[in-house]
Each structure stands twice: as C-alpha cells, then as structure tokens.
Motif scaffolding. Structure first.
Motif, PDB file in Angstrom:
ATOM      1  N   PHE A   1      -7.690   6.133 -15.412  1.00 39.31           N
ATOM      2  CA  PHE A   1      -7.362   4.710 -15.513  1.00 39.31           C
ATOM      3  C   PHE A   1      -7.299   4.067 -14.134  1.00 39.31           C
ATOM      4  O   PHE A   1      -7.668   2.893 -13.968  1.00 39.31           O
ATOM      5  CB  PHE A   1      -6.047   4.520 -16.259  1.00 39.31           C
ATOM      6  N   TYR A   2      -6.840   4.814 -13.130  1.00 32.92           N
ATOM      7  CA  TYR A   2      -6.831   4.257 -11.777  1.00 32.92           C
ATOM      8  C   TYR A   2      -8.262   4.005 -11.299  1.00 32.92           C
ATOM      9  O   TYR A   2      -8.576   2.933 -10.775  1.00 32.92           O
ATOM     10  CB  TYR A   2      -6.122   5.209 -10.817  1.00 32.92           C
TER      11      TYR A   2
ATOM     12  N   SER B   1     -10.484   5.662  -4.863  1.00 33.08           N
ATOM     13  CA  SER B   1      -9.584   6.704  -5.357  1.00 33.08           C
ATOM     14  C   SER B   1      -9.321   7.758  -4.294  1.00 33.08           C
ATOM     15  O   SER B   1      -8.175   8.195  -4.108  1.00 33.08           O
ATOM     16  CB  SER B   1     -10.184   7.347  -6.613  1.00 33.08           C
ATOM     17  N   LEU B   2     -10.361   8.188  -3.587  1.00 30.93           N
ATOM     18  CA  LEU B   2     -10.176   9.185  -2.533  1.00 30.93           C
ATOM     19  C   LEU B   2      -9.329   8.629  -1.393  1.00 30.93           C
ATOM     20  O   LEU B   2      -8.433   9.315  -0.869  1.00 30.93           O
ATOM     21  CB  LEU B   2     -11.536   9.655  -2.017  1.00 30.93           C
ATOM     22  N   TRP B   3      -9.596   7.387  -1.024  1.00 29.31           N
ATOM     23  CA  TRP B   3      -8.781   6.754   0.013  1.00 29.31           C
ATOM     24  C   TRP B   3      -7.344   6.547  -0.471  1.00 29.31           C
ATOM     25  O   TRP B   3      -6.388   6.697   0.301  1.00 29.31           O
ATOM     26  CB  TRP B   3      -9.387   5.419   0.429  1.00 29.31           C
ATOM     27  N   GLY B   4      -7.190   6.215  -1.767  1.00 33.72           N
ATOM     28  CA  GLY B   4      -5.846   6.048  -2.317  1.00 33.72           C
ATOM     29  C   GLY B   4      -5.045   7.337  -2.258  1.00 33.72           C
ATOM     30  O   GLY B   4      -3.841   7.325  -1.972  1.00 33.72           O
TER      31      GLY B   4
ATOM     32  N   VAL C   1      -0.770  10.658   0.523  1.00 22.73           N
ATOM     33  CA  VAL C   1      -0.444  11.840   1.328  1.00 22.73           C
ATOM     34  C   VAL C   1       0.152  11.441   2.675  1.00 22.73           C
ATOM     35  O   VAL C   1       1.083  12.098   3.176  1.00 22.73           O
ATOM     36  CB  VAL C   1      -1.708  12.708   1.525  1.00 22.73           C
ATOM     37  N   THR C   2      -0.342  10.349   3.263  1.00 29.63           N
ATOM     38  CA  THR C   2       0.132   9.908   4.576  1.00 29.63           C
ATOM     39  C   THR C   2       1.276   8.904   4.487  1.00 29.63           C
ATOM     40  O   THR C   2       1.636   8.288   5.491  1.00 29.63           O
ATOM     41  CB  THR C   2      -1.018   9.279   5.372  1.00 29.63           C
ATOM     42  N   LEU C   3       1.843   8.733   3.287  1.00 29.84           N
ATOM     43  CA  LEU C   3       2.969   7.799   3.072  1.00 29.84           C
ATOM     44  C   LEU C   3       2.610   6.379   3.498  1.00 29.84           C
ATOM     45  O   LEU C   3       3.434   5.647   4.066  1.00 29.84           O
ATOM     46  CB  LEU C   3       4.218   8.281   3.816  1.00 29.84           C
ATOM     47  N   GLY C   4       1.391   5.969   3.253  1.00 31.03           N
ATOM     48  CA  GLY C   4       0.969   4.597   3.506  1.00 31.03           C
ATOM     49  C   GLY C   4       0.333   4.342   4.851  1.00 31.03           C
ATOM     50  O   GLY C   4      -0.218   3.257   5.083  1.00 31.03           O
ATOM     51  N   LEU C   5       0.358   5.325   5.764  1.00 29.62           N
ATOM     52  CA  LEU C   5      -0.180   5.087   7.107  1.00 29.62           C
ATOM     53  C   LEU C   5      -1.691   4.905   7.095  1.00 29.62           C
ATOM     54  O   LEU C   5      -2.256   4.253   7.983  1.00 29.62           O
ATOM     55  CB  LEU C   5       0.205   6.242   8.030  1.00 29.62           C
ATOM     56  N   ALA C   6      -2.377   5.485   6.111  1.00 29.10           N
ATOM     57  CA  ALA C   6      -3.837   5.381   6.051  1.00 29.10           C
ATOM     58  C   ALA C   6      -4.308   4.091   5.390  1.00 29.10           C
ATOM     59  O   ALA C   6      -5.512   3.862   5.282  1.00 29.10           O
ATOM     60  CB  ALA C   6      -4.417   6.582   5.304  1.00 29.10           C
ATOM     61  N   LEU C   7      -3.377   3.228   4.958  1.00 26.04           N
ATOM     62  CA  LEU C   7      -3.755   2.014   4.243  1.00 26.04           C
ATOM     63  C   LEU C   7      -4.706   1.110   5.023  1.00 26.04           C
ATOM     64  O   LEU C   7      -5.695   0.630   4.456  1.00 26.04           O
ATOM     65  CB  LEU C   7      -2.502   1.231   3.836  1.00 26.04           C
ATOM     66  N   PRO C   8      -4.485   0.846   6.324  1.00 30.41           N
ATOM     67  CA  PRO C   8      -5.422  -0.031   7.044  1.00 30.41           C
ATOM     68  C   PRO C   8      -6.846   0.522   7.064  1.00 30.41           C
ATOM     69  O   PRO C   8      -7.805  -0.245   6.943  1.00 30.41           O
ATOM     70  CB  PRO C   8      -4.825  -0.094   8.456  1.00 30.41           C
ATOM     71  N   TRP C   9      -7.000   1.830   7.223  1.00 33.10           N
ATOM     72  CA  TRP C   9      -8.333   2.424   7.258  1.00 33.10           C
ATOM     73  C   TRP C   9      -8.963   2.401   5.865  1.00 33.10           C
ATOM     74  O   TRP C   9     -10.177   2.258   5.739  1.00 33.10           O
ATOM     75  CB  TRP C   9      -8.243   3.844   7.797  1.00 33.10           C
ATOM     76  N   ARG C  10      -8.150   2.536   4.818  1.00 34.09           N
ATOM     77  CA  ARG C  10      -8.664   2.409   3.457  1.00 34.09           C
ATOM     78  C   ARG C  10      -9.221   1.007   3.223  1.00 34.09           C
ATOM     79  O   ARG C  10     -10.329   0.842   2.713  1.00 34.09           O
ATOM     80  CB  ARG C  10      -7.561   2.698   2.442  1.00 34.09           C
ATOM     81  N   GLU C  11      -8.428  -0.009   3.602  1.00 38.38           N
ATOM     82  CA  GLU C  11      -8.865  -1.388   3.391  1.00 38.38           C
ATOM     83  C   GLU C  11     -10.151  -1.683   4.169  1.00 38.38           C
ATOM     84  O   GLU C  11     -11.057  -2.358   3.667  1.00 38.38           O
ATOM     85  CB  GLU C  11      -7.759  -2.353   3.828  1.00 38.38           C
ATOM     86  N   ALA C  12     -10.243  -1.166   5.410  1.00 38.67           N
ATOM     87  CA  ALA C  12     -11.439  -1.409   6.219  1.00 38.67           C
ATOM     88  C   ALA C  12     -12.666  -0.748   5.594  1.00 38.67           C
ATOM     89  O   ALA C  12     -13.741  -1.361   5.517  1.00 38.67           O
ATOM     90  CB  ALA C  12     -11.216  -0.884   7.639  1.00 38.67           C
ATOM     91  N   ALA C  13     -12.517   0.481   5.120  1.00 45.81           N
ATOM     92  CA  ALA C  13     -13.654   1.189   4.527  1.00 45.81           C
ATOM     93  C   ALA C  13     -14.128   0.510   3.250  1.00 45.81           C
ATOM     94  O   ALA C  13     -15.334   0.354   3.019  1.00 45.81           O
ATOM     95  CB  ALA C  13     -13.263   2.643   4.243  1.00 45.81           C
TER      96      ALA C  13
END
Length: 382
Positions: A120-121, A160-163, A168-180
């Motif tokens: 569903f995600y 999904s993979l970025w999510g 796993v990184t407790l939200g620290l990877a969010l900026p790189w997810r949004e950029a990708a």
C-alpha cells in the motif's frame, strides 16, 4: 609595421531582468467559492469535492501571473469523479483482502500483513506520481501544455527504498530522498518540447534546515513547538524546491524566509480552537435541551444512558459535527491553500523566461486514474 584591423564590437543584447510571479485573485472571491463548495459537499454527501477541487485549481491557476500571462487549468470534475470510481473499484477488493489476511495474521501471531502494508505504501507513491502527471497535463501556459513521461512504478520503487533509508537514519536521509525523487520527476517533466530538470541537492536542503532535526524531539515532547518547527521546515523545503526547478534555460528562484508560513498555521490553530469551543457549547446546549424535553435532569440523563439512545440528540450532534467539519475545511482551504499559494508566489522569481518563447507543443493528456488512486488512498497532493 602593418596596422591590424579588428571587426567592430557588436553591442550585446541586454539581459532581460528576472520576472516576479504575481497573484491577482481576490480573497473574498475564493472565500465565496469554498464556502459555496462546502455547502454543496454537504448536500451531495461529499461527491461535489471533485468539482470543488477543479474550481479551486482554476481560480489559483488563472490568477497566477507569469510574465503577464496566466496558466490555464483544463481539468474537469467529471474526470476526477470517474478516476475515483475506477480506483475504488480496484482498491476495495484489495482493502477487503488486506482486512481478511490481517485478521488471520493476528490469529497466527505472524507478520503476514507487513508485505501488504509495504504494497500500500508503494501503491500510494505510484498514485502520487500519476496524480502529478494528470495535473501537469491539464496545465496550459501561452497555449502550450505541460506534460510528463516516466514510470509511476519506477518512481514508487525509488520512493520506497529511499523511505526505508529515511526510517533507518531516523529522518536524516530525508533531504537526499527529496532531491533524488525530484530529479526523477523533473527529468520526466516537459513544457512543450522544453525538458525539465532539478538542480537542488540534498546537502543544500540539510544545510538550510539541520537545526530542525535537533528541534523535532522537543516539538514531539511539547506540542506547542510543532507549528514553528513544521512551518519552518515547509518554508525551507519550498525555497529549496523552487530554486532547483529548471525548464531548459528557464529557472526559478525563491526568497522565502523561514518564518513566512508560521502565521498561517497559527491562524488555522486559532480557528480550530474557536470553532471547537463553539461546537462544544452547541453540544452542551443540545444535551440540556433534549434532557429537558425528556423530563430528566442532566445527571439522570447520563446515568441511565438515555443520551446514547436519544435519536434527536444524535441527529443534532451529527448536524453540529458536519457544520464543524465543513467550517474547518473552509478555514484550511483559505489559509493552507489560497494564502499559502499567495505567499509562495510572492517570493518566486523567474529567470530567462524568454527562453520559453519558441517552445513547440508536444505531449498527450493523461487520465485521472492517478488522482483517483491518490484520493482513495488519502495521499493526494494539491
């Protein structure tokens, strides 16, 4: 010694100044639009929202001035309704299967439902991509349509993979997810034959708002800080996102301040408190009125559970709740749609707009099924 002759220097054409984006719509007109729409939503049991969404987009699009010209939104409410009905016909069996398997998984004390949650995600991310494609193909500026290619399922897998990495990184990877994800979306976005791109980088996003990650635990501990943290995050995100958008040589720039959106969220909270207080007073008044008609005191009315069986009280409370919900919808659409839109536009500048003057029309219309999926999964963006 021979004299060397140089060709005369031709004067360079002046560089056109950047063009600010303006909004010409009246707040009163928008209020009447959403207030009337809320009433029609009540009469039609919510089905008018597809036409209301279309009217809101047309109002915002047509009053946005870019280089003296406004874009046109060509979507129709009927398209959104059909897309929603088709999506529901597909989603209901999936929801039912998920419910039945979930019951069995609980019975077996297993984790059989986790793959369905993941599905569903992923499906929600697919819907977000397809909904954006629909909105883009219904946007026309200077007679040329925006459009979008790419695969919704590839986007869903990336998201999904970025999510998972963000968790796993407790939200620290969010900026790189949004950029990708923005790079993928913009690489497949077009204005006619002018291809889009995204130049924003995850490190730039993180560098602008690193302090928000430090304040998030404090906001979760004390909810009074949540509007400040969230509004600051959205302001930074919008400035970073807009400043990274390119269509060929055309580029956007945003000058939004970190505090630009805080007031909007606090106004919504203030209205929520006010309307909640009015609703609570209405509930108390209805209870006293029904109890007096029943010939009971308030204490006896609640002790005998008569209030739970009182049809008049339930009807009055239902009417009051609907009025409260519709009023909150009007408030949120005014502050978090119209006023939000205006504040974003007032800080947006377009550079090299003349590069879009000789664009050739291309692209085909996308169906509204993506919007239907997004609506059914409650992941739809505006």
């Amino acid at each position: 010694m021979n004299e060397m002759s140089w060709p005369p220097q031709l004067p360079q054409p002046p560089v056109p100044p950047p063009m600010p984006v303006a909004f010409s719509g009246k707040r009163k007109e928008f209020f009447h639009l959403v207030a009337r729409g809320a009433g029609l939503e009540l009469i039609t049991l919510g089905f008018y929202r597809f036409w209301l969404t279309t009217d809101i987009r047309r109002h915002l699009w047509s009053n946005t001035q870019i280089g003296g010209d406004a874009p046109e939104y060509t979507g129709r409410g009927k398209e959104l309704l059909i897309g929603f009905l088709v999506a529901i016909a597909i989603l209901v069996p999936i929801y039912l299967g998920y419910f039945l398997i979930g019951i069995e998984a609980e019975h077996l004390k297993a984790f059989a439902s986790l793959p369905l949650v993941a599905f569903f995600y992923m499906f929600g991310q697919f819907a977000i991509y397809r909904a954006r494609r629909y909105r883009l193909t219904r946007t026309v500026w200077r007679g040329v349509r925006f459009w979008m290619s790419g695969s919704g399922w590839i986007y869903s897998l990336k998201a999904s993979l970025w999510g998972l990495l963000v968790v796993v990184t407790l939200g620290l990877a969010l900026p790189w997810r949004e950029a990708a994800l923005e790079r993928y979306k913009m690489r497949h976005s077009y204005y006619g034959d002018l291809q889009g791109s995204f130049e924003g980088r995850g490190w730039e996003f993180f560098k602008r708002g690193w302090w928000l990650w430090l304040l998030t635990p404090l906001a979760l501990y004390s909810t009074i800080f949540i509007p400040f943290v969230y509004a600051g995050f959205k302001a930074i995100e919008w400035r970073w996102w807009l400043s990274g958008i390119r269509f060929g040589e055309v580029r956007l720039e945003s000058t939004m301040r970190r505090s630009a959106l805080i007031g909007l969220y606090w106004k919504v909270i203030g209205w929520a408190v006010l309307l909640g207080t009015v609703f609570a007073a209405y509930v108390a008044l209805c209870t006293v009125l029904v109890a007096s008609i029943d010939g009971s005191s308030i204490e006896d009315f609640f002790k005998t559970d008569a209030f739970a069986k009182s049809i008049p009280l339930l009807v009055l409370l239902g009417i009051g709740y609907l009025a409260f919900a519709l009023a909150m919808n009007v408030v949120m659409r005014i502050y978090l749609m119209r006023d939000f839109w205006v504040r974003v536009l007032s800080t947006t500048i377009v550079h090299n707009l003349e590069a879009a003057a000789s664009v050739s029309a291309r692209g085909e219309l996308a169906n509204a099924l993506g919007e239907g999926f997004a609506d059914g999964l409650d992941v739809g963006g505006f």
